[in-house]
Design a protein around this motif. Structure first.
Motif, PDB file in Angstrom:
ATOM      1  N   MET A 139     -12.433  11.303 -25.800  1.00  0.00           N
ATOM      2  CA  MET A 139     -12.877  11.510 -24.420  1.00  0.00           C
ATOM      3  C   MET A 139     -14.150  10.729 -24.159  1.00  0.00           C
ATOM      4  SD  MET A 139     -11.803  12.841 -21.667  1.00  0.00           S
ATOM      5  CE  MET A 139     -12.521  12.344 -20.116  1.00  0.00           C
ATOM      6  N   ALA A 140     -15.065  10.699 -25.128  1.00  0.00           N
ATOM      7  CA  ALA A 140     -16.298   9.917 -24.975  1.00  0.00           C
ATOM      8  C   ALA A 140     -15.976   8.429 -24.813  1.00  0.00           C
ATOM      9  CB  ALA A 140     -17.220  10.142 -26.169  1.00  0.00           C
ATOM     10  N   ALA A 141     -14.984   7.948 -25.549  1.00  0.00           N
ATOM     11  CA  ALA A 141     -14.576   6.542 -25.420  1.00  0.00           C
ATOM     12  C   ALA A 141     -13.989   6.287 -24.036  1.00  0.00           C
ATOM     13  CB  ALA A 141     -13.576   6.175 -26.508  1.00  0.00           C
ATOM     14  N   GLY A 142     -13.170   7.215 -23.548  1.00  0.00           N
ATOM     15  CA  GLY A 142     -12.630   7.085 -22.198  1.00  0.00           C
ATOM     16  C   GLY A 142     -13.742   7.046 -21.159  1.00  0.00           C
ATOM     17  N   GLU A 143     -14.729   7.898 -21.325  1.00  0.00           N
ATOM     18  CA  GLU A 143     -15.872   7.919 -20.403  1.00  0.00           C
ATOM     19  C   GLU A 143     -16.662   6.614 -20.482  1.00  0.00           C
ATOM     20  OE1 GLU A 143     -16.744  10.092 -18.125  1.00  0.00           O
ATOM     21  OE2 GLU A 143     -15.661  11.913 -18.637  1.00  0.00           O
ATOM     22  N   ARG A 144     -16.802   6.062 -21.687  1.00  0.00           N
ATOM     23  CA  ARG A 144     -17.525   4.789 -21.838  1.00  0.00           C
ATOM     24  C   ARG A 144     -16.769   3.668 -21.129  1.00  0.00           C
ATOM     25  NH1 ARG A 144     -21.325   2.913 -25.748  1.00  0.00           N
ATOM     26  NH2 ARG A 144     -21.932   5.098 -25.690  1.00  0.00           N
TER      27      ARG A 144
END
Length: 160
Positions: A107-112
């Motif tokens: 999810m953090a990668a998607g947000e990035r």
């Protein structure tokens, strides 16, 4: 400059991959003129098909890796050569500070990815995410940010 991100299913059926590749080429080819930058986590399936389409159209890649162990833990042997080739062609590789791959890192990668782009493409069948950080979650986060999302799911497309 056109900065476009991707989110999408990694488990595309063998017959679906060419349908998605063709659809991605068509979507990207009609973008306004100017340098194209594709931002991707480079997962198998939609992300890698997107990366190839961006490169085919003369664009450059920025890769966001969810965790330090992503390649060793998540890239399957039958996909390693493709992953390594595309990673090697990336202009920028941004590895998030997570030591291990998992739902929080995804999810953090998607947000990035969302933070780096002006629009998203979602290779998505419209179903719910299989866990936090999946395609549906990234689409929802993009829409909450007001980013335009182009859905790609051609007639006849299926997941494994």
């Amino acid at each position: 400059m056109r900065r476009i991100g991707i989110t999408g299913h990694s488990n595309l059926s063998e017959t679906t991959a060419p349908l998605i590749a063709d659809a991605l080429h068509r979507v990207l080819a009609v973008l306004p003129d100017g340098p194209l930058v594709g931002v991707t986590c480079l997962a198998r399936g939609a992300d890698q098909l997107f990366a190839r389409a961006v490169l085919d159209l003369g664009g450059s890649l920025e890769v966001v890796l969810p965790a330090h162990d992503y390649r060793d833990r998540k890239v399957k042997p039958d996909n390693a050569a493709d992953f390594d080739e595309l990673l090697g062609r990336a202009a920028v590789v941004d590895t998030l500070p997570f030591p291990e791959s998992g739902r929080e890192a995804y999810m953090a990668a998607g947000e990035r990815v969302l933070a780096k782009v002006e629009a998203m493409i979602a290779v998505w069948d419209g179903g719910p995410s299989g866990g936090h950080g999946g395609t549906a979650d990234v689409v929802e986060a993009a829409r909450e940010r007001g980013l335009p999302v182009t859905l790609v799911w051609p007639v006849g497309a299926t997941r494994e």
